[in-house]
Design an enzyme around this catalytic site. Structure first.
Site: not given
Ligand code: GLA
Length: 498
Positions: A263, A323
């Site tokens: 990430d 997200d």
């Protein structure tokens, strides 16, 4: 001349004295797992202004607004991320040797925070390591169909721990998920602890023995995934893999890790967006060199058209955007916008519109059925994000629908596309191996609707001889050149036709 020298000496002395804000300050907040969330305020008070930086999790804010002084001040710093400006603002005062601060949040001032002086240089960013020259990473041979499993983040966020992961693995081995193909159990952010003197990463208190946990998950017939960042810290401010890529890949291999979600997070402070491919390539190569088959999940929110280079960086899947949240608005906005990316999905390499929210409570069962159908039409990874230890029968039925999963996992690996649209009604099709077509009739409007379209509009030359409804589990035949389906608001009718 003499006088001005004396004056400037006095100023310097005053700036460094205890009555000045100038210095390096640390707000340390225990995370409850043996690690500490550290926020560094590197301040310089001069000429009636306060300048410097605020370093917090993945952010390095540059202070560009300030007022006041030691008796009472406000500082605010910004940082551009993904085309928007993020900002952090504190109000505070000097009290003895400490700063007493409150963060100014959208909801008002937060709780009082204490910052204490730390040596200059503490908390400074590590020196920049130039990314490697670009070269394609060999495919690891994994993820011939979109990876399926579970990930801790959507439901548990920073509350994930060893016991929870074991219970999740137990549940998946018992409730049919494993047999349906959900095999990767991934621990997302907040597992990491500190590095030792040799630079080896250790888990924090929540994960006493990562190798033992991997053994346990493997004993349940499942695989274990883990999470890190190419930056010095993860999104939650935990230790990242920056400068330790090969060492960490080897550690993961030694623990028995089978999947890595990598990430971007703290890498925002070090690298430019245009350097992402090279930075991801570095870990892609490290995973290959570790000698263990590890699925590589790239997560950098779709920046820089990652679908064009994710496979070259060694990625088996790459997030295509920000997200997901457990709302119809978020899920449908992400899912229905994926159609231009279809050409980039193929066996071994998948577009990842983010993890599933099915069962987390923010949508209706009808909406979750749309979520599952849409992700399957997209050949998306099916990574459950709910508490699979406790699922209602209807959620279990959605997650475990073998006919829908078979469409997601179709071996041809061709991502579906929107074929027809009329207002909020859409028909998506996906060509399957062996000549079948998956066809999903979506009603994005909140009210129920009868959706009528011509098979030809959906790209079918002839009306199908066999129509299988994969949610109702019924068979039918085409009655003519048109098809009509009653589709609930925010719902779907999903067919497999021949
Ligand atoms: C980012 C990712 C999420 C999750 C969190 C964890 O926001 O996109 O999927 O991994 O970080 O901090």
């Amino acid at each position: 001349m003499m006088k001005s020298v004396i004056l400037s000496v006095c100023f310097t002395a005053a700036a460094a004295s205890a009555a000045s804000l100038t210095g390096n300050w640390l707000i340390a907040i225990p995370n409850g797992d043996g690690t500490v969330q550290r926020t560094y305020l590197n301040l310089k008070q001069q000429d009636g202004r306060i300048t410097g930086t605020i370093r917090w999790t993945l952010h390095l804010f540059t202070i560009d607004r300030s007022s006041g002084g030691p008796g009472g001040f406000t500082i605010s710093g910004g940082m551009p991320i993904l085309g928007t400006e993020r900002r952090k603002t504190y109000r505070g005062k000097l009290a003895g040797n400490e700063l007493q601060l409150k963060e100014i949040l959208a909801t008002g001032p937060g709780p009082t925070l204490i910052a204490r002086r730390v040596p200059a240089g503490e908390g400074a960013l590590p020196p920049r390591i130039p990314p490697p020259p670009l070269r394609p990473v060999r495919w690891n041979g994994l993820a011939r169909t979109p990876p399926m499993g579970w990930n801790s983040w959507n439901k548990f966020a920073n509350r994930v721990d060893d016991a929870t992961v074991r219970q999740i693995a137990d549940a998946m081995a018992r409730n049919g998920m494993r047999e349906a193909g959900y095999v990767y159990v991934t621990i997302d952010d907040t597992w990491a602890g500190e590095r030792d003197a040799r630079g080896e990463i250790h888990p924090n208190r929540k994960f006493p023995d990562m190798k033992a946990l991997a053994d346990y998950v493997h004993s349940r017939g499942l695989k274990l995934g883990i999470y890190s960042s190419p930056g010095p810290v993860t999104c939650e401010g935990y230790e990242g893999s920056y400068g330790h890529e090969q060492q960490d890949a080897n550690t993961y291999a030694a623990w028995g890790i089978d999947f890595l979600k990598y990430d971007w997070c703290g890498a925002f402070m070090i690298y430019k967006d245009s350097e992402m491919q090279a930075v991801y390539q570095k870990m892609g190569e490290a995973l290959l060199a570790s000698g263990r088959p590890i699925v590589y999940s790239i997560c950098q929110y779709g920046v820089g058209e990652v679908w064009k280079w994710g496979a070259d960086a060694g990625g088996n899947l790459w997030r295509t955007g920000g997200d997901i949240r457990d709302t119809w608005e978020s899920m449908s906005r992400i899912g229905f916008s994926q159609y231009p990316l279809a050409p980039f999905a193929r066996p071994g390499h998948w577009n990842d519109p983010d993890m599933l929210e099915i069962g987390n409570g923010g949508m209706t069962d009808t909406e979750y059925r749309t979520h599952m159908s849409l992700w399957s039409m997209l050949a998306a990874p099916l990574i459950a994000g709910n508490d699979v230890r406790n699922m209602t029968p209807s959620i279990r039925e959605i997650v475990l629908n073998r006919e829908v999963i078979a469409i997601d996992q179709d071996p041809a690996g061709r991502q579906g596309k929107r074929a027809w649209q009329s207002g909020m009604r859409e028909v998506w099709t996906r060509e399957l191996a062996g000549g079948d077509t998956a066809l999903a009739v979506f009603n994005r409007a909140p009210q129920d609707a009868r959706v009528t379209f011509r098979w030809a509009d959906a790209g079918l030359v002839n009306p199908p001889s066999r129509i299988r409804d994969v949610w109702r589990h019924t068979d039918g035949k085409a009655a003519g050149p048109e098809y009509s389906a009653d589709v609930p608001g925010h719902g779907v009718v999903m067919l497999r036709v021949r």
